[in-house]
Design a protein around this motif. Structure first.
Motif, PDB file in Angstrom:
ATOM      1  N   SER A  89       0.827  -1.214   0.000  1.00 42.08           N
ATOM      2  CA  SER A  89       0.000   0.000   0.000  1.00 42.08           C
ATOM      3  C   SER A  89       0.858   1.259   0.000  1.00 42.08           C
ATOM      4  O   SER A  89       0.419   2.306  -0.468  1.00 42.08           O
ATOM      5  N   ASN A 116      10.201   1.228   0.461  1.00 44.41           N
ATOM      6  CA  ASN A 116       8.872   0.750   0.038  1.00 44.41           C
ATOM      7  C   ASN A 116       8.314   1.737  -0.991  1.00 44.41           C
ATOM      8  O   ASN A 116       7.374   2.491  -0.735  1.00 44.41           O
ATOM      9  N   ILE A 179      -1.100  -0.430   5.286  1.00 46.68           N
ATOM     10  CA  ILE A 179      -2.414  -0.895   5.760  1.00 46.68           C
ATOM     11  C   ILE A 179      -2.306  -1.882   6.921  1.00 46.68           C
ATOM     12  O   ILE A 179      -3.297  -2.174   7.574  1.00 46.68           O
ATOM     13  N   VAL A 180      -1.130  -2.390   7.161  1.00 49.26           N
ATOM     14  CA  VAL A 180      -0.948  -3.312   8.302  1.00 49.26           C
ATOM     15  C   VAL A 180      -0.640  -2.513   9.571  1.00 49.26           C
ATOM     16  O   VAL A 180      -1.205  -2.775  10.635  1.00 49.26           O
ATOM     17  N   GLU A 206       6.472   2.317  10.806  1.00 53.83           N
ATOM     18  CA  GLU A 206       5.316   2.588   9.936  1.00 53.83           C
ATOM     19  C   GLU A 206       4.048   2.796  10.769  1.00 53.83           C
ATOM     20  O   GLU A 206       2.983   3.096  10.216  1.00 53.83           O
ATOM     21  N   TYR A 266      -0.402  -8.842   0.917  1.00 54.70           N
ATOM     22  CA  TYR A 266       0.512  -8.932  -0.232  1.00 54.70           C
ATOM     23  C   TYR A 266       1.601  -9.967   0.040  1.00 54.70           C
ATOM     24  O   TYR A 266       1.902 -10.812  -0.799  1.00 54.70           O
TER      25      TYR A 266
HETATM   26 FE1  SF4 Z   1       3.730  -2.834   2.421  1.00 53.51          FE
HETATM   27 FE2  SF4 Z   1       2.793  -5.072   3.554  1.00 53.51          FE
HETATM   28 FE3  SF4 Z   1       5.058  -3.955   4.489  1.00 53.51          FE
HETATM   29 FE4  SF4 Z   1       2.704  -2.766   4.853  1.00 53.51          FE
HETATM   30  S1  SF4 Z   1       3.355  -4.755   5.686  1.00 53.51           S
HETATM   31  S2  SF4 Z   1       4.579  -1.780   4.184  1.00 53.51           S
HETATM   32  S3  SF4 Z   1       1.592  -3.249   2.968  1.00 53.51           S
HETATM   33  S4  SF4 Z   1       4.735  -4.841   2.451  1.00 53.51           S
END
Ligand code: SF4
Ligand code: 13P
Length: 310
Positions: A89, A116, A179-180, A206, A266
């Motif tokens: 995302s 990312n 999104i996580v 994040e 993903y």
């Molecule tokens: Fe991207 Fe998945 Fe990592 Fe979130 S957990 S930054 S959506 S790869």
């Protein structure tokens, strides 16, 4: 486990036959990480391994931006992704064109991209960072104004951390989130602390600034693992994707982890079957290709990270 044995054996045989190396992010399923992976870890570690790789083929069991990074760093290898749908995302929140427009609005800013991000975004950036080196690299840049993309929450965490370090920078961000990690909640952390005395809370950058402030430790998935392995606490709450908790349960069986499980949809698209297919006879959609100009410009931004990383 017996269910995975035939595929595991087949993949390990194919690896030798094809002169391939398998890089696995810690969030993918354990049968991949432990059964067939040659290297497992966070984005920074896996980028180093991709750069060092001498193999003809690199299978990246992670998400597409990680495989693109491997192709940028090892252009002569055939780099494959088990599932082309394994986006992110954050990476999918910003295109190279959108970044070009943002840059035009802030011409004096250093452009820093989180790893990312797409190859196009990297090609437009001055330096790449990962969750493990973001604070040190942003602090070390000479520019006062930083355009940080594509993670808004990590951008907010940079602001807080640099203020704590006494480093004066203006941080401008774009609007992506993971999104996580964006759903973890500081109130739930307070509730867990009340219920589990001695709890250590370990978060990924994040997460929101409120969650980061409520944690005992904030760092990359690699640093989170190290923190747990080298600390003593009766319970841990890991505010990240639950594949990392799975790794910790395997590698630190005496530690206790509380909390639910958040999956990255993903990362979870990877499977042994898809790894086998990508190795045996990769389809066009599984092979990562980049135009050479984009690749070269993106490589410059990643090389700058390797120069500046502590
Ligand atoms: Fe991207 Fe998945 Fe990592 Fe979130 S957990 S930054 S959506 S790869
Ligand atoms: P790490 O580099 O810390 O493993 O982070 C990658 C990622 O996608 C976290 O969501």
């Amino acid at each position: 486990c017996r269910k995975f044995a035939p595929l595991t054996l087949e993949i390990n045989r194919l690896k030798k036959e094809k002169d391939a190396v398998i890089l696995t992010h810690s969030y993918v399923e354990p049968e991949i990480v432990y059964g067939v992976g040659d290297f497992k870890g966070d984005s920074y570690f896996l980028s180093l391994k991709a750069r060092e790789a001498k193999a003809k083929m690199i299978v990246f069991a992670g998400v597409v931006f990680m495989a693109e990074t491997a192709k940028i760093l090892s252009p002569d290898a055939t780099v494959v992704v088990p599932d082309r749908g394994s986006g992110c995302s954050l990476a999918d929140s910003l295109t190279g064109d959108q970044l070009r427009k943002l840059k035009a609005a802030y011409p004096d800013a250093a452009v820093v991209c989180y790893i990312n991000s797409t190859a196009d975004v990297k090609a437009e950036s001055d330096v790449c960072v990962t969750s493990g080196n973001v604070y040190d690299i942003v602090s070390a840049l000479p520019q006062q104004r930083i355009l940080f993309v594509p993670d808004r929450l990590m951008g907010e965490n940079i602001r807080t951390e640099l203020k704590r370090r006494g480093v004066a920078k203006e941080i401008i961000t774009s609007d992506g989130t993971c999104i996580v990690h964006d759903v973890f909640d500081a109130a739930a952390v307070a509730d867990a602390r009340a219920r589990f005395p001695g709890l250590k809370v370990v978060a990924h950058p994040e997460c929101t600034p409120e969650v980061a402030a409520a944690a005992d430790f904030v760092g990359s998935t690699g640093a989170m693992m190290k923190y747990v392995k080298t600390s003593e606490a009766p319970y841990y709450l890991m505010l990240t994707e639950c594949g990392l908790v799975g790794r910790l349960q395997v590698e630190t069986p005496d530690k206790h982890f509380i909390g639910g499980c958040r999956l990255c949809p993903y990362m979870k698209l990877n499977s042994l079957e898809k790894v086998r297919d990508a190795l045996a006879a990769p389809r066009a959609d599984q092979i990562v290709t980049l135009d050479e100009d984009t690749r070269r410009r993106a490589a410059r931004c990643i090389d700058r990270m390797f120069e500046l990383a502590p």
